[in-house]
Write an enzyme that holds these catalytic residues in place. Structure first.
Site, mmCIF file in Angstrom:
data_model
loop_
_atom_site.group_PDB
_atom_site.id
_atom_site.type_symbol
_atom_site.label_atom_id
_atom_site.label_comp_id
_atom_site.label_asym_id
_atom_site.label_seq_id
_atom_site.Cartn_x
_atom_site.Cartn_y
_atom_site.Cartn_z
ATOM 1 N N ASN A 124 -6.303 65.136 97.116
ATOM 2 C CA ASN A 124 -6.551 64.662 98.473
ATOM 3 C C ASN A 124 -7.836 65.264 99.001
ATOM 4 O O ASN A 124 -8.217 66.381 98.644
ATOM 5 C CB ASN A 124 -5.363 64.972 99.404
ATOM 6 C CG ASN A 124 -5.506 66.308 100.107
ATOM 7 O OD1 ASN A 124 -6.226 66.429 101.108
ATOM 8 N ND2 ASN A 124 -4.847 67.332 99.576
ATOM 9 N N CYS A 161 -8.533 75.798 102.921
ATOM 10 C CA CYS A 161 -8.724 74.354 102.808
ATOM 11 C C CYS A 161 -9.967 74.053 101.970
ATOM 12 O O CYS A 161 -11.062 74.472 102.327
ATOM 13 C CB CYS A 161 -8.872 73.716 104.190
ATOM 14 S SG CYS A 161 -9.089 71.927 104.067
ATOM 15 N N LYS A 168 -2.329 81.799 104.750
ATOM 16 C CA LYS A 168 -2.190 80.900 103.586
ATOM 17 C C LYS A 168 -3.374 81.064 102.638
ATOM 18 O O LYS A 168 -4.529 80.821 102.999
ATOM 19 C CB LYS A 168 -2.083 79.456 104.058
ATOM 20 C CG LYS A 168 -1.838 78.497 102.915
ATOM 21 C CD LYS A 168 -1.362 77.164 103.418
ATOM 22 C CE LYS A 168 -1.143 76.193 102.289
ATOM 23 N NZ LYS A 168 -0.691 74.891 102.791
ATOM 24 N N ILE A 170 0.525 78.552 97.190
ATOM 25 C CA ILE A 170 -0.911 78.351 97.222
ATOM 26 C C ILE A 170 -1.277 77.064 97.969
ATOM 27 O O ILE A 170 -0.455 76.167 98.100
ATOM 28 C CB ILE A 170 -1.508 78.263 95.783
ATOM 29 C CG1 ILE A 170 -0.859 77.124 94.986
ATOM 30 C CG2 ILE A 170 -1.386 79.562 95.059
ATOM 31 C CD1 ILE A 170 -1.486 76.840 93.629
ATOM 32 N N ASN A 171 -2.533 77.002 98.409
ATOM 33 C CA ASN A 171 -3.103 75.738 98.863
ATOM 34 C C ASN A 171 -3.519 74.956 97.598
ATOM 35 O O ASN A 171 -3.236 75.375 96.487
ATOM 36 C CB ASN A 171 -4.299 76.006 99.798
ATOM 37 C CG ASN A 171 -4.511 74.881 100.788
ATOM 38 O OD1 ASN A 171 -4.450 73.706 100.427
ATOM 39 N ND2 ASN A 171 -4.757 75.210 102.040
ATOM 40 N N GLY A 205 1.028 68.912 93.757
ATOM 41 C CA GLY A 205 2.098 68.236 93.022
ATOM 42 C C GLY A 205 2.541 69.013 91.792
ATOM 43 O O GLY A 205 2.018 70.105 91.518
ATOM 44 N N GLY A 208 3.592 74.912 95.970
ATOM 45 C CA GLY A 208 2.784 74.329 94.903
ATOM 46 C C GLY A 208 3.661 73.636 93.880
ATOM 47 O O GLY A 208 4.265 74.296 93.031
HETATM 48 C C1 LIG Z 1 -2.341 65.136 101.989
HETATM 49 C C2 LIG Z 1 -2.330 66.635 102.073
HETATM 50 C C3 LIG Z 1 -2.763 67.247 103.251
HETATM 51 C C4 LIG Z 1 -2.764 68.640 103.359
HETATM 52 N N1 LIG Z 1 -3.169 69.235 104.529
HETATM 53 C C5 LIG Z 1 -3.115 70.590 104.649
HETATM 54 C C6 LIG Z 1 -3.446 71.223 105.886
HETATM 55 O O1 LIG Z 1 -3.752 70.578 106.883
HETATM 56 N N2 LIG Z 1 -3.410 72.582 105.940
HETATM 57 C C7 LIG Z 1 -3.044 73.347 104.848
HETATM 58 O O2 LIG Z 1 -3.032 74.584 104.940
HETATM 59 N N3 LIG Z 1 -2.687 72.768 103.674
HETATM 60 C C8 LIG Z 1 -2.714 71.421 103.553
HETATM 61 N N4 LIG Z 1 -2.335 70.832 102.381
HETATM 62 C C9 LIG Z 1 -1.885 71.682 101.241
HETATM 63 C C10 LIG Z 1 -0.346 71.760 101.190
HETATM 64 O O3 LIG Z 1 0.177 72.326 102.363
HETATM 65 C C11 LIG Z 1 0.120 72.575 99.955
HETATM 66 O O4 LIG Z 1 -0.401 73.883 100.047
HETATM 67 C C12 LIG Z 1 -0.331 71.948 98.640
HETATM 68 O O5 LIG Z 1 -0.259 70.545 98.698
HETATM 69 C C13 LIG Z 1 0.500 72.443 97.454
HETATM 70 O O6 LIG Z 1 1.863 72.127 97.599
HETATM 71 P P1 LIG Z 1 2.548 70.795 96.945
HETATM 72 O O7 LIG Z 1 2.143 70.778 95.491
HETATM 73 O O8 LIG Z 1 4.013 70.970 97.143
HETATM 74 O O9 LIG Z 1 2.016 69.626 97.669
HETATM 75 C C14 LIG Z 1 -2.325 69.437 102.241
HETATM 76 C C15 LIG Z 1 -1.885 68.800 101.071
HETATM 77 C C16 LIG Z 1 -1.873 67.417 100.972
HETATM 78 C C17 LIG Z 1 -1.383 66.786 99.696
#
Ligand SMILES: Cc1cc2nc3c(=O)[nH]c(=O)nc-3n(C[C@H](O)[C@H](O)[C@H](O)COP(=O)(O)O)c2cc1C
Length: 309
Positions: free
Chosen positions: A76, A137, A172, A198-199, A224, A250
């Site tokens: 993304n 970010c 974060k 993690i981010n 993902g 994550g």
């Molecule tokens: C579409 C999208 C938007 C996101 N926006 C933010 C955000 O605004 N702030 C933030 O700290 N992380 C943001 N993230 C990161 C997620 O919070 C998370 O850390 C990351 O996707 C890993 O977790 P996951 O694999 O379960 O998605 C975003 C992730 C996605 C996919």
């Protein structure tokens, strides 16, 4: 057996504390401001809601396309599109104030002063139970990862937030660094009540037809199932290095994934991308953790946090 106790205290050092009824929460940016999902699932059953990242002024985000599927994940490059902190306080917080589930606001500053200002504005707002400081970010040109990549800058942002709020502060962390434990120690030293990690990981995809980057902003953040082993390892590493509670994040899609993070040392988990394919993912995970605890005669979540350490 009595129903197991899934509650967790995420900010034991903070005078307000941050008690979650269970460890399952939503990852920022994947659950809107919470109310959008209230029509789909019972959001009150969650441990906490972490809302879309917020900045001082509203942002329109990056050029389209902003979301591309990859094997086992998505890239993304949203670029922090959001309504701005004033609208959040005016329009979203009053709804949260009526909920029993705590809402944590994810904040992104472009400078230390902006982090300080965001913390000051959110302090004392009814309906806001904590702040998650996004220093990770990968999709903005200023702020975000700039802070998360150096221990000094990460500590500075943490300190700026802590100095301007009594709310529990979760920092974060970014995986796009050489030594995540070093950054973790720096922000804990600066007063972080808890950490989340993690981010997303930086990545890209190329569209063969146009021979151009598939994302409008060229690069993006990978999330993902594909990133789960990396995230898990980082949580494990950080859990050895710090004493504060950790929220693992994550690639968590199932209760087994969540339990792995808990065994690695996470006190709570954040579910992100999994919600896109299964809007009930958080509640399925919660029910699975509970079933595991019942089956294994685990009475309290704290008995299994860090079991693999
Ligand atoms: C579409 C999208 C938007 C996101 N926006 C933010 C955000 O605004 N702030 C933030 O700290 N992380 C943001 N993230 C990161 C997620 O919070 C998370 O850390 C990351 O996707 C890993 O977790 P996951 O694999 O379960 O998605 C975003 C992730 C996605 C996919």
């Amino acid at each position: 057996m009595k129903s197991p106790d899934l509650s967790v205290q995420l900010a034991p050092q903070n005078s307000r504390g941050l008690r979650l009824a269970n460890p399952v929460t939503t990852a920022s940016g994947t659950f809107g401001y919470g109310a959008e999902y209230a029509e789909v699932i019972d959001v009150q059953r969650l441990g906490a809601i972490i809302c879309k990242g917020i900045t001082l002024k509203p942002r329109h985000g990056n050029p389209q396309p902003r979301l591309v599927e990859t094997v086992g994940g998505v890239l993304n490059s949203i670029g922090m599109e959001n309504i701005g902190v004033d609208s959040l306080i005016r329009e979203k917080a009053p709804t949260w104030a009526g909920w029993s589930v705590p809402v944590i606001v994810n904040v992104l500053g472009q400078s230390t002063e902006e982090y300080a200002e965001l913390a000051r504005l959110l302090d004392g707002v009814t309906g806001v139970s904590g702040i998650e400081v996004n220093i990770s970010c990968p999709n903005v040109s200023a702020g975000g990862m700039e802070f998360g990549a150096s221990p000094e800058a990460a500590a500075e942002a943490t300190d700026a937030v802590k100095a301007n709020t009594t709310l529990p502060v979760i920092v974060k962390l970014s995986p796009n660094v050489t030594d995540i434990a070093e950054i973790a120690c720096a922000v804990v030293e600066a007063g972080a009540d808890a950490l989340s990690l993690i981010n997303t990981l930086k990545g890209m995809s190329i569209d063969l037809a146009s021979r151009r980057p598939a994302l409008g902003n060229t690069g993006g953040g990978l999330s993902g199932p594909a990133i789960k082993p990396i995230a898990l390892h980082m949580v494990y590493q950080v859990a050895q290095a710090v004493e504060v509670p950790i929220m693992g994040c994550g690639g968590i899609s199932t209760a087994s994934d969540a339990l792995e993070f808990i065994f690695a040392g996470a006190s709570a988990v954040q579910v992100g991308t999994a919600t896109f394919t299964n809007p009930r993912a958080t509640l399925d995970i919660l029910e699975g953790i509970k079933r595991f605890m019942e089956k294994e005669s685990v009475h309290q979540l704290s008995e299994i946090i860090g079991a693999a350490k």
